[in-house]
Every structure is written in structure tokens, then in C-alpha cells.
Motif scaffolding. Structure first.
Motif, PDB file in Angstrom:
ATOM      1  N   MET A 248       0.843  -1.204   0.000  1.00 53.40           N
ATOM      2  CA  MET A 248       0.000   0.000   0.000  1.00 53.40           C
ATOM      3  C   MET A 248       0.877   1.252   0.000  1.00 53.40           C
ATOM      4  N   PRO A 249       0.586   2.222  -0.863  1.00 51.86           N
ATOM      5  CA  PRO A 249      -0.375   2.158  -1.949  1.00 51.86           C
ATOM      6  C   PRO A 249       0.229   1.523  -3.203  1.00 51.86           C
ATOM      7  N   PRO A 250      -0.570   0.970  -4.105  1.00 53.78           N
ATOM      8  CA  PRO A 250      -2.030   1.025  -4.139  1.00 53.78           C
ATOM      9  C   PRO A 250      -2.709  -0.166  -3.459  1.00 53.78           C
ATOM     10  N   GLY A 251      -1.971  -1.198  -3.031  1.00 54.83           N
ATOM     11  CA  GLY A 251      -2.592  -2.354  -2.403  1.00 54.83           C
ATOM     12  C   GLY A 251      -2.897  -3.457  -3.397  1.00 54.83           C
TER      13      GLY A 251
ATOM     14  N   CYS B  70      -8.833   3.469   7.247  1.00 47.70           N
ATOM     15  CA  CYS B  70      -9.043   3.069   5.853  1.00 47.70           C
ATOM     16  C   CYS B  70      -8.940   4.330   4.991  1.00 47.70           C
ATOM     17  N   LEU B  71      -7.851   4.472   4.262  1.00 44.65           N
ATOM     18  CA  LEU B  71      -7.558   5.706   3.535  1.00 44.65           C
ATOM     19  C   LEU B  71      -7.635   5.523   2.033  1.00 44.65           C
ATOM     20  N   TRP B  72      -8.058   6.582   1.380  1.00 48.68           N
ATOM     21  CA  TRP B  72      -7.965   6.711  -0.079  1.00 48.68           C
ATOM     22  C   TRP B  72      -6.706   7.535  -0.356  1.00 48.68           C
ATOM     23  N   TRP B  73      -5.712   6.955  -1.038  1.00 43.71           N
ATOM     24  CA  TRP B  73      -4.428   7.597  -1.256  1.00 43.71           C
ATOM     25  C   TRP B  73      -4.415   8.370  -2.582  1.00 43.71           C
ATOM     26  N   ASP B  74      -3.374   9.184  -2.738  1.00 41.96           N
ATOM     27  CA  ASP B  74      -3.198   9.905  -4.012  1.00 41.96           C
ATOM     28  C   ASP B  74      -3.068   8.929  -5.170  1.00 41.96           C
ATOM     29  N   GLU B  75      -2.433   7.810  -4.914  1.00 41.24           N
ATOM     30  CA  GLU B  75      -2.265   6.799  -5.965  1.00 41.24           C
ATOM     31  C   GLU B  75      -3.620   6.246  -6.430  1.00 41.24           C
ATOM     32  N   HIS B  76      -4.589   6.208  -5.522  1.00 38.98           N
ATOM     33  CA  HIS B  76      -5.916   5.741  -5.921  1.00 38.98           C
ATOM     34  C   HIS B  76      -6.630   6.796  -6.774  1.00 38.98           C
ATOM     35  N   THR B  77      -6.398   8.061  -6.467  1.00 33.06           N
ATOM     36  CA  THR B  77      -6.928   9.118  -7.331  1.00 33.06           C
ATOM     37  C   THR B  77      -6.326   9.010  -8.724  1.00 33.06           C
TER      38      THR B  77
ATOM     39  N   LYS C 235      -7.639   7.442 -14.341  1.00 37.26           N
ATOM     40  CA  LYS C 235      -7.282   6.693 -15.553  1.00 37.26           C
ATOM     41  C   LYS C 235      -8.264   5.560 -15.844  1.00 37.26           C
ATOM     42  N   GLY C 236      -9.353   5.494 -15.074  1.00 40.75           N
ATOM     43  CA  GLY C 236     -10.340   4.434 -15.284  1.00 40.75           C
ATOM     44  C   GLY C 236      -9.862   3.079 -14.835  1.00 40.75           C
ATOM     45  N   MET C 237      -9.007   3.046 -13.821  1.00 44.22           N
ATOM     46  CA  MET C 237      -8.418   1.792 -13.363  1.00 44.22           C
ATOM     47  C   MET C 237      -8.918   1.360 -11.989  1.00 44.22           C
ATOM     48  N   ILE C 238      -9.971   1.978 -11.494  1.00 43.83           N
ATOM     49  CA  ILE C 238     -10.699   1.470 -10.329  1.00 43.83           C
ATOM     50  C   ILE C 238     -12.163   1.359 -10.736  1.00 43.83           C
ATOM     51  N   ASN C 239     -12.566   0.174 -11.096  1.00 44.65           N
ATOM     52  CA  ASN C 239     -13.947  -0.058 -11.518  1.00 44.65           C
ATOM     53  C   ASN C 239     -14.848  -0.479 -10.366  1.00 44.65           C
ATOM     54  N   ALA C 240     -14.241  -1.026  -9.307  1.00 49.81           N
ATOM     55  CA  ALA C 240     -15.027  -1.536  -8.183  1.00 49.81           C
ATOM     56  C   ALA C 240     -14.169  -1.541  -6.930  1.00 49.81           C
ATOM     57  N   ILE C 241     -14.839  -1.576  -5.778  1.00 51.88           N
ATOM     58  CA  ILE C 241     -14.150  -1.679  -4.491  1.00 51.88           C
ATOM     59  C   ILE C 241     -14.868  -2.732  -3.654  1.00 51.88           C
ATOM     60  N   GLU C 242     -14.108  -3.571  -2.993  1.00 50.07           N
ATOM     61  CA  GLU C 242     -14.710  -4.513  -2.047  1.00 50.07           C
ATOM     62  C   GLU C 242     -15.120  -3.752  -0.791  1.00 50.07           C
TER      63      GLU C 242
ATOM     64  N   ALA D   4     -15.784   2.506   2.560  1.00 54.22           N
ATOM     65  CA  ALA D   4     -15.579   2.139   1.161  1.00 54.22           C
ATOM     66  C   ALA D   4     -16.882   2.240   0.379  1.00 54.22           C
ATOM     67  N   LEU D   5     -18.017   1.978   1.030  1.00 56.10           N
ATOM     68  CA  LEU D   5     -19.303   2.147   0.359  1.00 56.10           C
ATOM     69  C   LEU D   5     -19.551   3.626   0.048  1.00 56.10           C
ATOM     70  N   ASP D   6     -19.134   4.507   0.937  1.00 54.50           N
ATOM     71  CA  ASP D   6     -19.241   5.944   0.664  1.00 54.50           C
ATOM     72  C   ASP D   6     -18.439   6.312  -0.581  1.00 54.50           C
ATOM     73  N   TRP D   7     -17.223   5.786  -0.693  1.00 51.45           N
ATOM     74  CA  TRP D   7     -16.411   6.058  -1.884  1.00 51.45           C
ATOM     75  C   TRP D   7     -17.139   5.593  -3.143  1.00 51.45           C
ATOM     76  N   CYS D   8     -17.708   4.395  -3.070  1.00 54.96           N
ATOM     77  CA  CYS D   8     -18.414   3.848  -4.236  1.00 54.96           C
ATOM     78  C   CYS D   8     -19.561   4.752  -4.662  1.00 54.96           C
TER      79      CYS D   8
END
Length: 360
Positions: free
Chosen positions: A129-132, A179-186, A191-198, A209-213
Motif C-alpha cells: 500500500m499504496p495502491p494495495g 481506511c484511507l484513499w491515497w493519491d495513488e488511488h486518485t 485513468k479508469g483503473m478502479i472499476n469496483a471496491i470490495e 468504502a461504500l461511501d467512496w463507491c
């Protein structure tokens, strides 16, 4: 003399039968009848609700079972589709089992076809992490994603048309304090490389994570991340394994792909559903049936039936009750009752539940 002969014949017959029984006595009643469990969830909004688990492991990474076992478990437990997501970079069993990052898919595919389980070619990008950790679904060549630089791995997966799921974002081994959302996740998201989150993994629920979704229009997922034997991990008598419900046009691979990229998912874990308001509302309304049966000036009674495996825990300012799974509840309400409920086990945000008015 005749009596002695008849007696001898019967003795010989008895000895013959006895000898056959000694050699081999079949007891099929001891065997598993190999029956498939039914998961009762409604089809909604003109789609088929497919039961899917997109995160699991075999001996081709750090799991303990052969790939065909994952197919057998999925069939026994009533699933429609699975993805075997063995770790691409970290494979402690490689020296013992051989093969490559495509082997678990190739071995499991014939069994999946035999049992009518939709098997998705996939792998897990396993980075610190990041990105995990991320699952990449719909890969064509998992081996090509094994690169030294994590950005190159994501670029290759995207090049292959992969659907990318951020796994267990709140896993304490990688995010011990929060549980953090990092700059790397932004960067990946842009770039369209996070389509879903568990939002749920194994036995962990990450409300943030549901809030992020919901805030970023990303699909919520739930998965077992199973490494051992599923029936030894989960209480399958009272619950199902964690799964993602996919709202697909048809029951096939291409329809699942289309539905996933369109974000038509509901996370299902324990007795909880998490997802978009319109999907949860449709799920509830398709599951329940309400009948009034007694009325006077002061109150009215209803029988509320539930045809799904999900119990619904309803609460209002002055009335709370549960509509049991595959059962019914007898509910009496005052005539001046304000018909507004929250369903405590249906989440549209991390700390927000679905609100409904009953069709009374």
C-alpha cells in the motif's frame, strides 16, 4: 431322503448369497447426494440477478485447494459465476506445483463448463500500500501482468480490457489505523483503473468504502477471498458465502462483463445488502408481498411475506419488526401511522440505510 436334499439345497443357496455379501456390500446412503443449494434472490428491473464471487485462491498461489474444487464449491452453494484470483507476483507454491499465472484458470475451465459455472479469467495484482491489492477480471494473459513496476501492471491489465477491483481497502495488514484513499488511488481512478471496491472481504465490512463507491460512481463488491475450504470457513447453514449480486441482461460471460462495467452490482454479506438506492429498493419491493386482513377504527393488521433469503429489519419512529427470510410477519399498525421506515440491514451509504414507504 427328499427332505435332506431340499435342506442341502437351501444351505448351499445361503452359503452362496452369504459369500457374495462378504465380497462387496454397497451402501450408497452414506454418500453425499451432491444437491445444489438454491439462493433465493429476486430478478429486478428487467435483469437477471446473478450470484458471483470474484475473489478466491488455489494452490497456484497461497490457497490450499486444487482449482476444480473452487468450481465444485460454487456449484454446490448455488453461485452463477466465479473468478479464481491467484496472486500474480507472490506465489509461494510455484516451486511445488509448477505451471504459470494462467494455470488455475486453464485447469478449472473444463469443470466449470461441465457444471454450468461461468468462470472468469482473472488474477490478483498483489502490491504493498499504496495502491494495495487489486483483482483484474477478464484477462487474456495473466502472466503478462507480472511486471516489476505496479503502474506497468495496471497499464497491461487495462490494455487487456480488465475490470479492476480494489480488494479489502481496510485490511489491517496494509492499513492498520484507518481506511484511507491515497493519491495513488486518485491517479488510478482518473485513468479508469478502479472499476469496483470490495466493501466486504472475508469477514470484514468497510462502510467508508461504500461511501467512496456512491460518491465516485464505483461498483460495490463483496467477496470471500477464500484460501481454505469454504464450508470450513463459513456458516453455510445460516448464511451464504459473501458474494456480489450482478444485474445482468443474460446469464453469460459477456452480459456479466457489460453489467460490471455499468456498475450494476449489489454487495451481499451476512444478512446485509449494500449498493445503490434504486437497486436495493427494487430488491425489497420484488421480495415482499403485503396483504391486509383485519381493520377497525384504531388499527389495521397485515401479513407481510418475504420470498428472498434476506430478512428485512424495518424500523420507524414507533414501530420496529423483521420480515424473516423466506417467511412472513404479522404486523399491526395504528390507523394514523406514519408510513416511513428505514431498513436497517440495507445500506445505501456507510451509515445510511434505505428508506421506504410500505404499499399498505
Amino acid at each position: 431322503m427328499k427332505t435332506k436334499i431340499v435342506t442341502a439345497i437351501f444351505l448351499l443357496m445361503g452359503i452362496s448369497v452369504f459369500a457374495q455379501n462378504v465380497n462387496n456390500i454397497q451402501m450408497p446412503e452414506l454418500l453425499n447426494n451432491n444437491s445444489r443449494k438454491t439462493i433465493n434472490v429476486p430478478n429486478i428491473l428487467g435483469y437477471q440477478t446473478l450470484k458471483c464471487d470474484f475473489h478466491m485462491h488455489t494452490v497456484f498461489s497461497d490457497g490450499i485447494v486444487w482449482p476444480t474444487v473452487r468450481v465444485d464449491e460454487a456449484w454446490n452453494e448455488g453461485l452463477d459465476a466465479i473468478a479464481i484470483t491467484d496472486h500474480i507476483e507472490r506465489n509461494p507454491s510455484k516451486q511445488d506445483v509448477g505451471g504459470d499465472d494462467n494455470s488455475s484458470y486453464e485447469i478449472a475451465l473444463p469443470r466449470a463448463q461441465q457444471k454450468n459455472i461461468i468462470l472468469i479469467h482473472a488474477g490478483e495484482i498483489t502490491r504493498s500500500m499504496p495502491p494495495g491489492h487489486f483483482n483484474a477480471l477478464f484477462l487474456k494473459n495473466t502472466q503478462a501482468v507480472d511486471t516489476e513496476n505496479w503502474r506497468d501492471a495496471f497499464t497491461e491489465a487495462k490494455k487487456q480490457g480488465a475490470y479492476l477491483i480494489w480488494n479489502h481497502p481496510g485490511w489491517k495488514a496494509q492499513q492498520p489505523d484507518t481506511c484511507l484513499w491515497w493519491d495513488e488511488h486518485t491517479e488510478l481512478y482518473n485513468k479508469g483503473m478502479i472499476n469496483a471496491i470490495e466493501v466486504f472481504n472475508e469477514k470484514e465490512w468497510y462502510p467508508i468504502a461504500l461511501d467512496w463507491c456512491m460518491d465516485k460512481n464505483i461498483a460495490p463488491h463483496s467477496a470471500s477471498d477464500i484460501h481454505g475450504i469454504n464450508s470450513e470457513m463459513y456458516n453455510l447453514e445460516d448464511y451464504h458465502r459473501p458474494m456480489t449480486l450482478v444485474l445482468a441482461k443474460e446469464r453469460n460471460l459477456e452480459s456479466i462483463r457489460e453489467a460490471l462495467f455499468a456498475n450494476r452490482t449489489i454487495a451481499y454479506f451476512g444478512n446485509i445488502l449494500a449498493g445503490k438506492k434504486e437497486y436495493l429498493k427494487a430488491f425489497f419491493e420484488a421480495s415482499v408481498e403485503i396483504h391486509a386482513f383485519n381493520e377497525n377504527n384504531k388499527e389495521k393488521s397485515y401479513i407481510i411475506k418475504n420470498a428472498s433469503d434476506v430478512p428485512f429489519q424495518l424500523s420507524s419512529s414507533n414501530k420496529s419488526f423483521t420480515i424473516p427470510a423466506n417467511g412472513e410477519a404479522l404486523v399491526t399498525l395504528p390507523s394514523n401511522f406514519k408510513n416511513e421506515f428505514v431498513i436497517k440491514n440495507l445500506f445505501i451509504k456507510g451509515t445510511e440505510n434505505l428508506q421506504v414507504s410500505l404499499n399498505l
